[in-house]
Design an enzyme around this catalytic site. Structure first.
Site, short mmCIF file in Angstrom:
data_model
loop_
_atom_site.label_atom_id
_atom_site.label_comp_id
_atom_site.label_asym_id
_atom_site.label_seq_id
_atom_site.Cartn_x
_atom_site.Cartn_y
_atom_site.Cartn_z
N HIS B 153 0.82 -1.20 0.00
CA HIS B 153 0.00 0.00 0.00
C HIS B 153 0.85 1.25 0.00
O HIS B 153 0.44 2.32 0.43
CB HIS B 153 -0.97 0.00 1.18
S1 FES Z 1 1.87 -0.53 3.13
FE1 FES Z 1 0.28 -1.90 3.68
S2 FES Z 1 1.39 -3.61 4.28
FE2 FES Z 1 2.95 -2.23 3.80
#
Ligand code: FES
Ligand code: HEM
Lengths: 427, 188
Positions: B153
């Site tokens: 993410h």
């Molecule tokens: S940014 Fe969501 S798990 Fe690493």
């Protein structure tokens, strides 16, 4: 618990008379899904999906029990045992593909069933309990499907388990101990795989139990219908058998046509190719995505990127994702309109078709895509609309809308539409 | 029969409205309750990590072969562990940042051992939802802040493993460890 004009069960042979005295199971079935259950005469095919959900559950239970005969819930061999099912076990590929796609069919059917309820106002009194038990089934199904997906121990299995149990880690203070407790370790491993298998076997039978309660609660007021007008007299109903057993049979046939098409012609269409790579705790797949039926919820989870007050973004996402479902428990009190069916609610209907449905499609699309800035922004807007739809728009519509005039009875509605039909020129 | 029911109905009156039977009810229910809880505890606790899982809870790493600017990925408690040999530039970059602009304020000193500031040892587990960030192996992207980048993410960590951008709430976790010699680290 039925209408006074319901047919009464009359055992016809000496054996059934004997059985009726000692264990009146045939009477129970007759009253539940036989000629002893009067049902509104105007149900459309959307009323098929409850029975279809039951069929899908039976498919999962039968195929699952067979898979369990060949599957080994041990982290070093689980992946290989699924490949063994696919390559060596007689018809193993068929049974596994049936179970895999059966889960998708189950969700397609249950989502349709839920949206039927949302459109026709089935969640309103006197059927709130039916609605609530349905949501409990939905939550149990999600847990079952999640744990089942972990079993083949591929890359998505492993990382899905890690991300989802990681959600519990977001809870302040007790989060991490809970996560370790759920997994039986510090990361998904053999302990987690074993307990997920145990629970994956158990939960479908719990679901079966809740389905009995769901139908029991339904049979107290009886089924609703597309007009949302309650049954008033005998001419409003027909016996479930043979009328709806026949109609449901048509639906079941259609269900199996779609199901067979998936299993035989596109068995991996709905799946993720990464799950055919054995689990590797050292390397994360480029894009972790859950199965399609979790996409809208996953999009809501990822929509929260900034902290708010003292609540970290991660916890907000988790809370919002659970709230998206828990919210539905309050629906009977959020939508206070006395009219049930969307057919007679011009404003509600517009927001349903042009608000809620596109919003969920967009959320689903975002949840299945790689989380770029643009996708996250769209998810945020759609997630905001989702909550606004239930918490703000529905209560307001209920106050300001002028519903269309309701028919006096189901029979009147049916006869009116028949009269309309007979005005059409003959073919 | 009539006299019997009368007796039991009035039996407790002298003790201020509490019948003897009430005492028996409360005692029986409490006894059963305590019994149920004491059975439930082991049934719940069995889900916690078992002895063999806990036995793998410490690892030794030889860091002598890691050149400045390099990092290795190893395993600690079945999870990736990053051991990184920071270059002087990376140390300088980490120290230049003022802690007030950090989401999880910590200095490089807080995150390394005294005298071993060039060794950044962290879990390779993103604090968002647990993916393995990129940046330890040669050729992997290190993200905007030159440390690690989580592809799941989009969380970016700096050269001290601190969260700088993206959804992760915390810096990469520093496990308990100590240098048993200049080149050997005992983790856990
Ligand atoms: S940014 Fe969501 S798990 Fe690493
Ligand atoms: C609510 C009903 C059920 C749902 C939604 C469901 C869902 C799933 C899913 C999504 C998978 C992963 C399929 C894959 O990718 O390979 C799976 C695997 C599995 N399920 Fe189920 N399941 C259900 C009921 C059952 C039952 C009753 C059993 C009986 C024991 C069972 C046994 C298994 C086994 C052994 C596997 C691993 C083999 C495999 O991966 O194909 N399931 N399940």
């Amino acid at each position: 618990m039925s209408f006074p004009w319901a047919n009464e069960y009359k055992p016809s042979t000496a054996f059934t008379r004997y059985l009726d005295e000692k264990l009146p199971l045939p009477r129970f079935v007759y009253n539940a899904v036989g000629a002893g259950y009067p049902v509104p005469r105007n149900l459309n095919y959307f009323w098929n999906f409850g029975v279809l959900a039951g069929v899908a559950l039976m498919v999962q239970i039968i195929s699952g029990i067979i898979l369990a005969m060949h599957f080994a819930a041990e982290s070093t061999v689980a992946f290989a045992s699924v490949e063994h099912i696919m390559r060596d076990v007689n018809a193993g590929w068929f049974i596994r593909y049936a179970h895999m796609n059966g889960a998708s069919m189950f969700f397609i059917v249950v989502y349709t069933h839920i949206f039927r309820g949302l459109f026709y106002g089935s969640y309103k009194p006197p059927r709130e309990m039916v609605w609530h038990l349905g949501l409990v089934i939905f939550l149990l199904m999600m847990a079952t499907a999640f744990m089942g997906y972990v079993l083949p121990w591929g890359q998505m299995s492993f990382w899905g388990a890690k991300v989802i149990t990681g959600l519990f880690g977001a809870i302040p203070l007790v989060g991490e101990p809970i996560q370790t407790w759920l997994l039986g370790g510090f990361a998904p491993d053999n302990a987690a795989l074993n307990r997920f298998f145990s629970l994956h076997y158990l939960l479908p039978f719990v679901i079966l139990g809740v389905i009995v309660l769901h139908i029991w609660a339904l049979h107290i007021p009886g089924s609703s219908n597309p007009t949302g007008v309650e049954v008033k007299a005998e001419q409003d109903t027909v016996p479930f058998h043979p009328y709806y057993t026949a109609k449901d049979g048509v639906g079941v046939a259609a269900f199996f046509i779609v199901f067979a098409t998936l299993v035989f012609f596109a068995p991996n269409f709905l799946g993720e190719p990464d799950n055919y790579i054995p689990a590797n705790p050292m390397s994360t797949p480029a894009n972790i995505v859950p199965e399609w039926y979790f996409w809208p919820f996953y999009a809501i989870l990822r929509a929260f990127t900034v902290d708010f007050l003292f609540i970290p973004a991660k916890l907000l996402g988790v809370l919002a994702m659970f709230a998206a479902i828990l919210l539905l428990f309050f629906l009977p009190w959020l939508d206070t309109s006395a009219v049930r069916s969307g057919h007679y609610r011009p404003l509600f209907r517009k927001f349903f078709w042009f608000g809620l449905i596109p919003c969920i499609v967009v959320l689903g699309y975002c949840g299945g895509s790689h989380a770029t800035d643009g996708i996250v922004l769209i998810s945020q807007i759609a997630a905001a609309y989702y909550f606004a739809h239930f918490l703000i728009i529905l209560p307001i519509i209920a106050r300001v809308e002028t519903p269309k005039p309701l028919p006096n009875s189901i029979t009147e509605a049916v006869l009116a539409s028949n009269a309309g039909a007979s005005l059409q020129p003959a073919e | 029969m009539a006299s019997l029911t009368e007796d039991s109905a009035t039996a407790g009156e002298e003790q201020g409205g509490v019948r003897r039977r009430d005492f028996i009810n409360v005692a029986a229910a409490s006894f059963a309750g305590v019994g149920a809880v004491s059975v439930a505890l082991p049934l719940i606790n069995q889900m916690n990590p078992s002895a063999d899982v806990l036995a793998e809870a410490s690892t030794e790493v030889d860091v002598s072969a890691i050149a400045p600017g390099q990092a290795i990925k190893t395993i600690f408690r079945k999870q990736p562990l990053f051991v990184r040999h920071l270059t002087p530039e990376e140390i300088a970059a980490a120290e230049k940042v003022s802690t007030s602009e950090l989401r999880d304020p910590q200095t490089l000193e807080d995150r390394t051992k005294p005298g071993h500031k060039q060794w950044l040892i962290t879990m390779g587990v993103c604090t968002h939802l647990g993916c393995v960030p990129l940046g330890a192996a040669a050729g992997e992207i290190k993200g905007e802040f030159g440390g690690y980048f989580c592809p799941c993410h989009g969380s970016s960590y700096d050269t001290a493993g601190r969260i700088r951008k993206g959804p992760a709430p915390k810096n990469l976790m520093v496990p308990d460890y100590s240098f048993t010699s200049d080149t050997v680290v005992k983790v856990g």
